[in-house]
Design an enzyme around this catalytic site. Sequence first.
Site, PDB file in Angstrom:
ATOM      1  N   CYS A  70       0.691  -1.317  -0.128  1.00  0.00           N
ATOM      2  CA  CYS A  70      -0.207  -0.651  -0.121  1.00  0.00           C
ATOM      3  C   CYS A  70       1.275   1.346   0.114  1.00  0.00           C
ATOM      4  CB  CYS A  70      -0.770  -0.303   1.010  1.00  0.00           C
ATOM      5  SG  CYS A  70      -2.052   0.843   1.177  1.00  0.00           S
ATOM      6  N   HIS A  71       0.607   2.214   1.108  1.00  0.00           N
ATOM      7  CA  HIS A  71       1.500   3.329   0.743  1.00  0.00           C
ATOM      8  C   HIS A  71       2.876   3.440   1.547  1.00  0.00           C
ATOM      9  CE1 HIS A  71      -2.200   5.316   1.021  1.00  0.00           C
ATOM     10  NE2 HIS A  71      -1.586   6.404   0.585  1.00  0.00           N
ATOM     11  N   GLY A  72       3.344   1.746   1.794  1.00  0.00           N
ATOM     12  CA  GLY A  72       4.327   1.497   2.293  1.00  0.00           C
ATOM     13  C   GLY A  72       5.698   1.922   1.248  1.00  0.00           C
ATOM     14  N   ALA A  73       5.668   1.856   0.082  1.00  0.00           N
ATOM     15  CA  ALA A  73       6.918   2.207  -0.828  1.00  0.00           C
ATOM     16  C   ALA A  73       7.092   3.679  -0.632  1.00  0.00           C
ATOM     17  CB  ALA A  73       6.081   1.614  -2.101  1.00  0.00           C
ATOM     18  N   TRP A  74       6.375   4.601  -0.023  1.00  0.00           N
ATOM     19  CA  TRP A  74       7.048   5.713  -0.161  1.00  0.00           C
ATOM     20  C   TRP A  74       8.034   5.745   0.941  1.00  0.00           C
ATOM     21  CZ3 TRP A  74       1.897   8.550   2.642  1.00  0.00           C
ATOM     22  CH2 TRP A  74       1.264  10.269   1.716  1.00  0.00           C
TER      23      TRP A  74
END
Length: 182
Positions: free
Chosen positions: A112-116
């Site tokens: 999800c947003h972890g790649a940020w």
Amino acid sequence: MAVENAKVLIIVNNWGIEETELTRPLRDLKATGAQVTLAATTLDPCETVSHDRYEGETLTPDARLADVQAADYDLLVVPGGTCNVDRIRVNEDAIALTQEFAHEGKPIAAICHGAWLLVNAGLMAGKTASPCRYIQADIENAGGHYEDKPLTVDDANGWKLITSRKPDDLDYFVDAIEKALA
């Protein structure tokens, strides 16, 4: 290496973690016999949320981000949760740790947003990823390629990146982590 001998590090902020994106990898990997460490910004309880707004489970971290190092682990997991990752992506310890994993050629799994966090760590150039659609522009502006798929595994640049979009993709995500450790 067998999964049951693997050492996995999951890193989070202490609040705003998407519940299943933390608990599924944590519990599934522990069930395989992997040694899993949950490291957070502080040793205060980690408060999860469901869909970024409903109260979720509270977990106790095993360590602080400042006290762990990539050399002690085989794989890094970065759960999502908009608030979680928005804070952790500017945390110097989290950035340095993520860079260490990549520079040591160790797999990183982000959902999800972890790649940020990988964007802020300067690690997305030349990588293909499937995070949530809300950070597509961030991935592309950082030199990465975005795919809208349940799972992408990319081996470019000497390290494996495992990404998935959302909680619905957790079966693919956890399976890919286990394969990376086998």
